[in-house]
Motif scaffolding. Structure first.
Motif, PDB file in Angstrom:
ATOM      1  N   SER A  91     -24.373  59.654  -0.582  1.00 38.75           N
ATOM      2  CA  SER A  91     -25.772  59.592  -0.127  1.00 38.75           C
ATOM      3  C   SER A  91     -26.420  58.290  -0.609  1.00 38.75           C
ATOM      4  O   SER A  91     -26.293  57.944  -1.791  1.00 38.75           O
ATOM      5  CB  SER A  91     -26.556  60.783  -0.690  1.00 38.75           C
ATOM      6  OG  SER A  91     -27.944  60.553  -0.573  1.00 38.75           O
ATOM      7  N   GLN A  93     -29.409  57.919  -1.160  1.00 37.57           N
ATOM      8  CA  GLN A  93     -30.440  58.281  -2.134  1.00 37.57           C
ATOM      9  C   GLN A  93     -29.916  58.052  -3.560  1.00 37.57           C
ATOM     10  O   GLN A  93     -30.602  57.492  -4.398  1.00 37.57           O
ATOM     11  CB  GLN A  93     -30.820  59.775  -1.985  1.00 37.57           C
ATOM     12  CG  GLN A  93     -31.537  60.123  -0.703  1.00 37.57           C
ATOM     13  CD  GLN A  93     -32.914  59.502  -0.593  1.00 37.57           C
ATOM     14  OE1 GLN A  93     -33.050  58.426   0.010  1.00 37.57           O
ATOM     15  NE2 GLN A  93     -33.934  60.118  -1.133  1.00 37.57           N
ATOM     16  N   SER A 117     -22.220  63.182   2.107  1.00 39.70           N
ATOM     17  CA  SER A 117     -23.041  64.325   1.666  1.00 39.70           C
ATOM     18  C   SER A 117     -24.507  63.983   1.848  1.00 39.70           C
ATOM     19  O   SER A 117     -25.303  64.150   0.919  1.00 39.70           O
ATOM     20  CB  SER A 117     -22.818  64.640   0.190  1.00 39.70           C
ATOM     21  OG  SER A 117     -21.489  64.872  -0.090  1.00 39.70           O
ATOM     22  N   TRP A 126     -27.534  66.584   5.908  1.00 36.32           N
ATOM     23  CA  TRP A 126     -27.914  65.642   6.959  1.00 36.32           C
ATOM     24  C   TRP A 126     -26.636  64.978   7.469  1.00 36.32           C
ATOM     25  O   TRP A 126     -25.991  64.216   6.754  1.00 36.32           O
ATOM     26  CB  TRP A 126     -28.890  64.596   6.421  1.00 36.32           C
ATOM     27  CG  TRP A 126     -29.367  63.658   7.477  1.00 36.32           C
ATOM     28  CD1 TRP A 126     -28.850  62.430   7.776  1.00 36.32           C
ATOM     29  CD2 TRP A 126     -30.455  63.871   8.392  1.00 36.32           C
ATOM     30  NE1 TRP A 126     -29.554  61.874   8.811  1.00 36.32           N
ATOM     31  CE2 TRP A 126     -30.535  62.722   9.212  1.00 36.32           C
ATOM     32  CE3 TRP A 126     -31.371  64.914   8.605  1.00 36.32           C
ATOM     33  CZ2 TRP A 126     -31.486  62.587  10.219  1.00 36.32           C
ATOM     34  CZ3 TRP A 126     -32.318  64.782   9.603  1.00 36.32           C
ATOM     35  CH2 TRP A 126     -32.363  63.624  10.398  1.00 36.32           C
ATOM     36  N   TRP A 135     -28.809  55.153   8.230  1.00 34.12           N
ATOM     37  CA  TRP A 135     -28.884  56.018   7.044  1.00 34.12           C
ATOM     38  C   TRP A 135     -29.232  55.086   5.886  1.00 34.12           C
ATOM     39  O   TRP A 135     -28.381  54.315   5.446  1.00 34.12           O
ATOM     40  CB  TRP A 135     -27.550  56.733   6.788  1.00 34.12           C
ATOM     41  CG  TRP A 135     -26.769  57.130   8.017  1.00 34.12           C
ATOM     42  CD1 TRP A 135     -25.474  56.791   8.293  1.00 34.12           C
ATOM     43  CD2 TRP A 135     -27.197  57.949   9.113  1.00 34.12           C
ATOM     44  NE1 TRP A 135     -25.092  57.334   9.493  1.00 34.12           N
ATOM     45  CE2 TRP A 135     -26.123  58.046  10.023  1.00 34.12           C
ATOM     46  CE3 TRP A 135     -28.395  58.614   9.434  1.00 34.12           C
ATOM     47  CZ2 TRP A 135     -26.201  58.768  11.220  1.00 34.12           C
ATOM     48  CZ3 TRP A 135     -28.468  59.327  10.626  1.00 34.12           C
ATOM     49  CH2 TRP A 135     -27.391  59.408  11.485  1.00 34.12           C
ATOM     50  N   GLY A 189     -35.611  61.913  10.379  1.00 34.83           N
ATOM     51  CA  GLY A 189     -36.179  62.668   9.265  1.00 34.83           C
ATOM     52  C   GLY A 189     -36.297  61.784   8.045  1.00 34.83           C
ATOM     53  O   GLY A 189     -35.559  60.801   7.896  1.00 34.83           O
ATOM     54  N   MET A 208     -34.341  57.516   4.778  1.00 32.23           N
ATOM     55  CA  MET A 208     -34.650  57.560   6.210  1.00 32.23           C
ATOM     56  C   MET A 208     -33.374  57.778   7.005  1.00 32.23           C
ATOM     57  O   MET A 208     -32.392  57.048   6.823  1.00 32.23           O
ATOM     58  CB  MET A 208     -35.294  56.232   6.646  1.00 32.23           C
ATOM     59  CG  MET A 208     -36.638  56.011   5.984  1.00 32.23           C
ATOM     60  SD  MET A 208     -37.195  54.286   6.057  1.00 32.23           S
ATOM     61  CE  MET A 208     -36.631  53.693   4.476  1.00 32.23           C
TER      62      MET A 208
HETATM   63  C1  BTN Z   1     -34.955  65.631   6.805  1.00 27.48           C
HETATM   64  O1  BTN Z   1     -35.496  65.552   7.903  1.00 27.48           O
HETATM   65  O2  BTN Z   1     -34.594  66.733   6.350  1.00 27.48           O
HETATM   66  C2  BTN Z   1     -34.777  64.360   5.999  1.00 27.48           C
HETATM   67  C3  BTN Z   1     -33.489  63.674   6.310  1.00 27.48           C
HETATM   68  C4  BTN Z   1     -33.270  62.415   5.498  1.00 27.48           C
HETATM   69  C5  BTN Z   1     -31.900  61.819   5.704  1.00 27.48           C
HETATM   70  C6  BTN Z   1     -31.753  60.485   5.032  1.00 27.48           C
HETATM   71  S1  BTN Z   1     -30.328  59.601   5.586  1.00 27.48           S
HETATM   72  C7  BTN Z   1     -30.513  58.411   4.321  1.00 27.48           C
HETATM   73  C8  BTN Z   1     -30.958  59.167   3.077  1.00 27.48           C
HETATM   74  N1  BTN Z   1     -29.800  59.653   2.358  1.00 27.48           N
HETATM   75  C9  BTN Z   1     -29.731  60.988   2.334  1.00 27.48           C
HETATM   76  O3  BTN Z   1     -28.848  61.660   1.765  1.00 27.48           O
HETATM   77  N2  BTN Z   1     -30.780  61.499   3.002  1.00 27.48           N
HETATM   78  C10 BTN Z   1     -31.656  60.474   3.514  1.00 27.48           C
END
Ligand code: BTN
Length: 326
Positions: A91, A93, A117, A126, A135, A189, A208
């Protein structure tokens, strides 16, 4: 002004030959240096034809994102300037959190071709297939207390919606707090994760996810009526590079406005794009189900809901309707 690079010159040539001499003059480097740069671009997947006496021309680009293409196009001060592209990661994040803890500056951006993940709001997964979506996660260090962070959730939604509609001309609606929908189907999302000590905000990671060039088969069966990609909506493959650049520019502009003038102008923009206000709604909140009519945003970014008995209640986290991307 965008920086002049070999790639920007070849792109401006629109498939016509550009002489090596002209390139070396424009870049102020030797012909040998030009040749080395050509080889470097080829190694990244660009197809460049070299013909003696005619010069070079661009025949094809990689479908992968590249720093060479992204960085010169960015007209931002901070956002995306410290940029990492990663092929595969669990991810983005977590990548940005690591960088934040190591002291990376505000505006640091991590983009992945694929996430294994990827996570969404409310603990959902996601789906993030390779090369087809955006991403990415952005690091913010706003000088605001933790309880104001819902405002940035809404700001992010406005920034994305402006960038996407500018590039695609699609009519985008924001579903509270920050889902972007076209004709009732989700295209993007946003996930905000914060790190704080007591009431002091350390940083925010804005994740994002945008379904850019996904095909129907890329979505799980149960999402076919709930989610859609920009390519499926427009019938065209959308440039992820252009979109990332536009998101960074719109985001930075709104963020500066927010730091200068506070939440009021952001709130007005969000309300103008909202498809949530004044519709009878069921909300799934940490405190349980709430039914009513959302009427406005409050100063902190919470949703003010008129309940059946005429009283008002404000909520700061939750989900409208059934979970859209289970
Ligand atoms: C949602 O609508 O539930 C939010 C989705 C967010 C997805 C993004 S993709 C880049 C970043 N890394 C992740 O693991 N999640 C966000």
């Amino acid at each position: 002004m965008s920086e002049v690079t070999l790639l920007s010159l070849l792109e401006a040539g629109e498939g016509q030959y550009i002489s090596g001499e002209m390139i070396s003059k424009q870049l102020n480097v030797s012909r040998t240096a030009v040749w080395k740069q050509v080889r470097k671009l080829e190694a990244e997947g660009y197809q460049i034809e070299a013909v003696s006496r005619l010069g070079y021309r661009l025949m094809g680009k990689p479908s992968r994102l590249s720093l060479h293409e992204l960085l010169p196009k960015l007209n931002t001060k901070k956002f995306g300037r410290n940029l990492r592209l990663i092929d595969v990661t669990p991810s983005t994040q977590d990548e940005v959190k690591k960088l934040a803890e190591q002291g990376s500056p505000e505006g640091t951006l991590v983009i992945a071709e694929q996430q294994t993940s990827g996570r969404g709001r409310m603990g959902r997964a996601w789906v993030s297939p390779a090369g087809k979506g955006i991403w990415m996660s952005l690091l913010l260090r706003p000088p605001v207390p933790v309880h104001q962070t819902p405002q940035l959730t809404l700001l992010a939604a406005v920034a994305l919606s402006r960038a996407i509609s500018k590039l695609t001309s699609l009519d985008i609606g924001i579903k509270w707090p920050n889902d972007l929908l076209v004709d009732g189907r989700k295209i993007s999302g946003i996930l905000l994760e914060t790190a704080a000590e007591d009431e002091r905000l350390k940083y925010i990671v804005v994740g994002m996810g945008i379904s850019v060039n996904l095909d129907k088969a890329d979505f799980k069966e149960e999402l076919h009526s709930k989610a859609i990609s920009l390519k499926m909506l427009t019938g065209q493959t959308i440039s992820r590079t252009e979109l990332i650049v536009s998101i960074m520019e719109n985001f930075e502009q709104l963020y500066e406005l927010y730091l200068e003038q506070g939440f009021a102008p952001i709130r007005a923009l969000w309300e103008a794009h909202s498809i949530t206000l004044n519709q009878h709604t069921t909300l799934y909140t940490p405190q349980g189900l709430i039914s009513g009519i959302p009427r406005s945003l409050d100063n902190l970014g919470g949703l003010s809901i008129e309940l059946e008995d005429g009283s008002f209640r404000t909520i700061y986290s939750g989900e409208i309707g059934m979970s859209p991307l289970q």
